[in-house]
Design an enzyme around this catalytic site. Structure first.
Site, PDB file in Angstrom:
ATOM      1  N   ASP A 152       0.855  -1.191   0.000  1.00  0.00           N
ATOM      2  CA  ASP A 152       0.000   0.000   0.000  1.00  0.00           C
ATOM      3  C   ASP A 152       0.887   1.237   0.000  1.00  0.00           C
ATOM      4  OD1 ASP A 152      -1.757  -2.090   0.483  1.00  0.00           O
ATOM      5  OD2 ASP A 152      -3.015  -0.929   1.858  1.00  0.00           O
ATOM      6  N   LYS A 215      -6.892   3.305  -3.226  1.00  0.00           N
ATOM      7  CA  LYS A 215      -7.323   3.301  -1.825  1.00  0.00           C
ATOM      8  C   LYS A 215      -7.562   4.729  -1.375  1.00  0.00           C
ATOM      9  CE  LYS A 215      -5.276   1.919   2.631  1.00  0.00           C
ATOM     10  NZ  LYS A 215      -4.191   1.152   3.275  1.00  0.00           N
ATOM     11  N   LYS A 251     -10.302   0.249  -2.462  1.00  0.00           N
ATOM     12  CA  LYS A 251     -10.164  -0.008  -1.029  1.00  0.00           C
ATOM     13  C   LYS A 251     -10.415   1.242  -0.216  1.00  0.00           C
ATOM     14  CE  LYS A 251      -6.878  -1.398   2.550  1.00  0.00           C
ATOM     15  NZ  LYS A 251      -5.536  -1.899   2.864  1.00  0.00           N
TER      16      LYS A 251
END
Lengths: 315, 751
Positions: A152, A215, A251
């Site tokens: 991430d 995300k 996400k």
């Protein structure tokens, strides 16, 4: 690889996002698709399989990482799953998400638990990304070496706020390369991008540069995963799919705590992108306390009673 | 066993991830119907009225067809009883101080809040509409409206001091909110088998002290004229289909009650190439497929984004859910066989005329549901394009430029509401100002608030309600409105000569000879000839209206200061000619003192309206919207004014000044008996915008009857002279209100 600078400009230059209208849609979506009874139970279990069970604290150590990993493997009490006839469906969370320095601990714990849940690591100067590019790239490489299969990364907000879209694209390309086989999830830190139009543009650039997921936020900004931001990102994902045929995952992370919220998130995905996105390969929820509430709701569905906190195993 | 079944379902749903039913229990609605033994009558004077020997109609669940109750159909005696009850309680209600009325209405709002579940389940059950819209929008709005107007009743005590409360007949329940606060009492005629207004009336009746202020009778629309004809009914408000409104207008022509019409349900959405298309698609869903609006949507899309919009729209349509209205996860319910057949007829006809029809999902022909439908490629000249778009259809057509969009959008007789989707502020505002509709939302659709007046123009009717203008119960008027004084007095014959008055018809800024080349003698009070005036005919009127239309855009775009300057110049000219005018009036039989006063007052009026020109419109702030709502006052266009015979100069000036002040151009017929002072006024001013001609008088009744053709709003005196010398009647806010039309412009903000 083939996407040129020109494309970068064209795909994001004409975009219009109307904030008041998006806010209205966000408000509507929360009231329009109630999910009840068995449907609720099934949907909540689906939400469990989409959770990136996360701990990102300064005081993380091997022991609480180990607890987290076991909870990831056994997210819902076995007898509750049995009552729903879901005990043999391999219900685990989608991944475990930790800081780079804790990747080794997580990998070890999951191996000991005998499961192949992926370990996700945040990287690139999380959460502010205000470090040198060189060290940010090195961070990714080290996390991958330690066994993280999902990275991430946070984007450089400076580039967004100053409109350097090409530079942003190049940076994420480099992240992509550094990840190698590992999945790349790009955190846009939408709370710090200034406008929804910027959110759309950053989403598009991140996808064009090869992200597997986009995300919403790190969970460390003041504003995290909100529905208006999600709507804009999901529309960008759909546009990207229509343009290229590539499905990019989504996400939301930060501030998702209640089972009810997770149902709204699922229905939002279903409404904006369709059923094919409602699976861990294309949808994740970054959360730590959410799982406990979902388990409580399932307990209530099965038994008709609410669980005390000591009734359910902690993570 | 049950556990196993549950378990297997959960397992299955885990893979399919489908939506399940989310039914809202309708037990409380049925329980309420049971309290009436499933037999509903009318609610009059605080009690149920269930006369014998009346036919009844069944009230059915539009989806299952299940009989819920039987509803009595009213006959004229029942209507009379209801009006009698309203009249009886009028005295008590209207003499209460505003504060007491406000208190009572607040209590009624509270009652709605207490019984909201009953109200929304009952409404959704019998209409088939999605419960979520009723629950989240209609019921809260009803409550807010009452609350808002309660406050108005309190604060506008003074403003309304001079108002005669009206006994009221109305054909739709949604209007009652605007009428009770200023002290009116209401009789509502609802279509058969609609129990919710009856429930509302019962709740209001049970409140106690003023049982008769709200009376509900259910019956066929044919009772409308019967209701309107009852003595004491002062105002009729009608919401419904355009043709029904037209018929009612004809029937009620020349009758006592004021008629307010809110007709049609079609809305318009204008999507430009610089819009957020995804959000606009949601706007389309809000407008047509979310059970919010009763009608369909006309959609105009700029050609550059046509393909993109169609793709997104069709994708979105695939995700809409039709189902039982009481299901909380349903977007569209059913509305009964009549609505479905209407939609089906339109679709078949459109297809036969070459249109493309896209429907998300298909319903079997015996299903109560009608799927969301998108019609495109409908040739603009086909008969279908002219007809009103029914629920739940969206008829899309492309446009090339913003200018063309305006032309197409304004090229229909409907003028209800519209939304403009554009991220360019300048473009959005220009479109919003240019649209001839009552409400414009920018980048939104279907927002409502009690503080914002609602209404329309053109065939959508001219009834405005809501907002600060409590007095909006009096219909404003639309383009080409008509004011007529109907008293017709014939000049007395006699002869004598005097200095030649101005002769001819004042059209386009100069005097010209009448088409018929004939003249009419004007005589003074002794019957001696004062002079001759030109006798205008139909042809002259046509010419005058044409000239007025030509002058309209120029005059409309004048700054308020320029308009004020012209009115003041007119006042100055009038003042200069005072001796002349006084002698003219004197010869007409007016006393010297009165004549002097009349001229002075006329000068004052012109100055006053000149000063008032500046005060146009205002910005409102409403709950739940970031950004302002602009309440604009737009000129109506060309006004036809026929002056009455009383106060020949003052009435003329009092009618002319507000019309000009608000940016209208005018075709004016001066008093038939004494037109010369009016002609004197014209003479000195070079005024391109004030064509003037003479024609025979028309009766009030004829004017109202004729207005049914294109539903132009009209204002007539029904032969009753007005006290033009009184400030309230001669220069009151009513004149200003009637000289312009309102537009509400919603401007949400945020980036």
């Amino acid at each position: 690889e083939s996407i040129s600078k020109q494309a970068t400009e064209i795909w994001i230059s004409k975009i219009q996002v109307n904030k008041p209208a998006v806010l209205r849609r966000a408000e509507q979506i929360q009231a329009r698709r109630p999910v009840k009874k068995e449907w609720q139970a099934a949907w909540l279990l689906k939400a469990v399989t989409c959770i990136d069970l996360t701990t990102l604290s300064g005081d993380d150590t091997a022991s609480n990482i180990q607890r987290l990993c076991y909870k990831a493997k056994y997210p819902i009490r076995e007898d509750l799953l049995k009552a729903l006839n879901m005990h043999d469906k391999g219900i685990t969370t989608a991944a475990v998400c930790v800081y780079p320095a804790r990747v080794c601990d997580a990998v070890r714990a999951l191996k000991a638990a005998g499961c192949d849940i992926p370990v996700a690591s945040v990287a690139t100067g999380f959460p502010a990304a205000q470090t040198h590019l060189k060290t940010r790239l090195e961070e990714i490489r080290l996390a991958v070496e330690d066994g993280a299969t999902e990275i991430d990364v946070v984007i450089n907000r400076t580039l967004v706020l100053t409109g350097q879209w090409k530079a942003l694209y190049d940076e994420i390309r480099q992240f992509r390369k550094a990840c190698g086989e590992a999945h790349l999830k790009t955190i846009l830190a939408t709370g710090e991008l200034g406008s929804l139009t910027n959110v759309y543009k950053a989403s598009m650039i991140a996808m064009m540069a090869g992200s597997d997921f986009i995300k919403t936020s790190t969970g460390k900004e003041t504003v995290n995963a909100t529905f208006p931001v999600a709507i804009v990102m999901l529309r960008a994902i759909r546009d990207f799919f229509w343009k290229t045929g590539n499905k990019v995952g989504f996400k939301p992370a930060g501030g998702i705590r209640s089972a009810k919220d997770s149902l709204v998130w699922l229905s939002l995905i279903k409404e904006e992108l369709g059923d094919e996105w409602m699976k861990p390969e294309l949808f994740r929820i970054g959360a730590s306390t959410l799982l406990a509430d979902i388990e409580r709701q399932i307990y209530h569905h099965v038994t008709g009673r609410y669980a005390a906190y000591h009734d359910l195993p902690m993570s | 066993m049950a556990a196993t079944r549950t378990a297997s379902r959960a397992c299955e749903i885990f893979t399919t991830l489908e939506y399940g039913p989310a039914p809202e229990s309708h037990a409380c609605a049925l329980a309420w119907l049971d309290t009436q033994d499933r037999h509903l009558g009318h609610y009059v004077n605080g009690q149920w009225l269930k006369p014998e020997h009346r036919s009844s109609v069944p009230c059915q669940d539009p989806i299952t067809g299940e009989n819920l109750a039987s509803c009595l159909q009213a006959q004229s005696e029942d209507v009379a009883a209801a009006v009698e009850a309203a009249r009886a309680s009028l005295e008590n209600w209207s003499t209460q101080p505003g504060a007491i009325r406000a208190q009572h209405l607040t209590r009624l709002a509270k009652v709605i809040q207490k019984h909201q579940r009953l109200l929304w389940t009952l409404e959704s059950l019998v209409t088939g509409r999605a419960v979520r819209e009723v629950r989240d929008r209609d019921v809260p709005l009803a409550q807010q409206l009452l609350q808002y107007h309660a406050v108005q009743a309190h604060t506008q005590e003074e403003a309304l001091a001079g108002w005669e409360p009206m006994g009221v007949g109305s054909l739709d329940s949604s209007v009652l909110n605007y009428l009770l606060p200023p002290g009116c009492t209401v009789v509502v005629l609802v279509p058969p088998a609609s129990p919710t207004p009856l429930l509302l009336a019962q709740l209001a009746g049970e409140l106690g002290p003023f049982p008769g202020i709200l009376n509900v009778i259910s019956g066929p629309a044919s009772l409308g004229p019967v209701l309107a004809a009852q003595p004491g009914v002062q105002k009729v408000a009608f919401c419904g289909a355009i043709e029904e409104g037209r018929a009612l207008r004809r029937t009620l022509a020349g009758w006592v009650p004021e008629l307010g019409l809110a007709l049609g349900a079609e809305s318009l959405l204008l999507l430009t190439e610089v819009a957020d298309v995804d959000s606009a698609v949601e706007g389309i869903v809000d407008a047509a497929w979310s059970d919010r609006s009763p009608g369909g949507l006309r959609l105009l899309i700029q050609e550059a984004v046509w393909d993109e919009t169609m793709r997104r729209l069709q994708e979105r349509m695939g995700r809409l859910r039709c189902g039982h209205g009481l299901d909380g996860a349903v977007d569209m319910g059913a509305r009964g066989a009549a609505a479905r057949d209407l939609a089906q007829r339109y679709v078949s006809e459109a297809q036969s005329q070459g249109a493309q029809v896209f429907q998300a999902g298909s319903e079997p022909s015996d299903s109560p549901f009608f799927p969301p439908t998108l019609v495109s490629d409908l040739p603009p000249a086909s008969p279908c394009t002219q007809a009103e778009v029914p629920w739940p259809l969206v008829v899309a057509s492309p446009f090339r430029t913003a200018k063309e969009a305006l032309a197409v959008a304004n090229g229909t007789p409907r003028g209800g509401s519209a939304s403009v989707w554009s991220e360019r502020l300048g473009q959005a505002l220009e479109l919003a100002y240019g649209l001839q509709v009552g409400t414009v939302w920018i980048n939104a659709h279907g927002l409502r608030d009690p503080a914002v007046p609602m209404g329309g123009c053109k065939e959508s009717g001219s009834s405005w309600h809501g907002g600060q203008d409590v007095s909006n119960h009096l219909p404003a008027w639309g383009e080409g409105g008509f004011w007529a004084g109907a008293a017709l007095t014939h000049p007395h014959p006699s002869s004598s000569c005097s200095p030649a008055p101005p002769y001819g018809l004042f059209v386009g800024g100069r005097f010209q000879a009448p088409g018929a080349r004939s003249s009419r003698p004007i005589r003074d009070s002794q019957g001696s000839l004062q002079g001759y005036v030109a006798e205008g005919g139909a042809k002259d009127i046509r010419g005058a209206v044409e000239a007025a239309h030509q002058a309209a855009p120029g005059w409309m775009s004048q700054s308020p200061a320029a308009r004020a300057a012209l009115l003041w110049a007119l006042a100055a000219a009038l003042q200069r000619r005072e001796p002349n005018l006084v002698s003219r009036l004197e010869r007409h039989g007016v006393e010297l003192k009165v004549a002097k006063a009349e001229v002075e007052l006329s000068v004052k009026r012109l100055r006053a309206w000149g000063a008032r020109v500046q005060a146009q419109g205002c910005a409102l702030q409403v709950a739940e919207l970031r950004g302002p709502v602009l309440r604009l006052r737009e000129p109506l266009g060309v006004l036809a004014i026929v002056c009455p015979d009383e106060w020949p100069l003052l009435a003329f000036v009092s009618l002319l000044a507000p019309a000009l002040a608000h940016g209208n151009t005018v075709v004016l017929v001066p008093s038939g008996a004494c037109p010369i002072p009016a002609l004197e006024v014209c003479q000195p001013v070079d005024m391109l915008t004030m064509p003037l001609c003479l024609s025979p008088h028309q009766g009030s009744q004829f004017v109202e009857w004729a207005s049914a053709g294109n539903l132009k709003p009209v204002w007539v005196n029904r032969g009753c002279p007005r006290a033009w010398d009184q400030e309230a009647e001669g220069a009151g806010p009513e004149l200003g209100r009637r000289a312009a039309r309102t537009k509400a412009l919603w401007l949400p903000m945020g980036d």
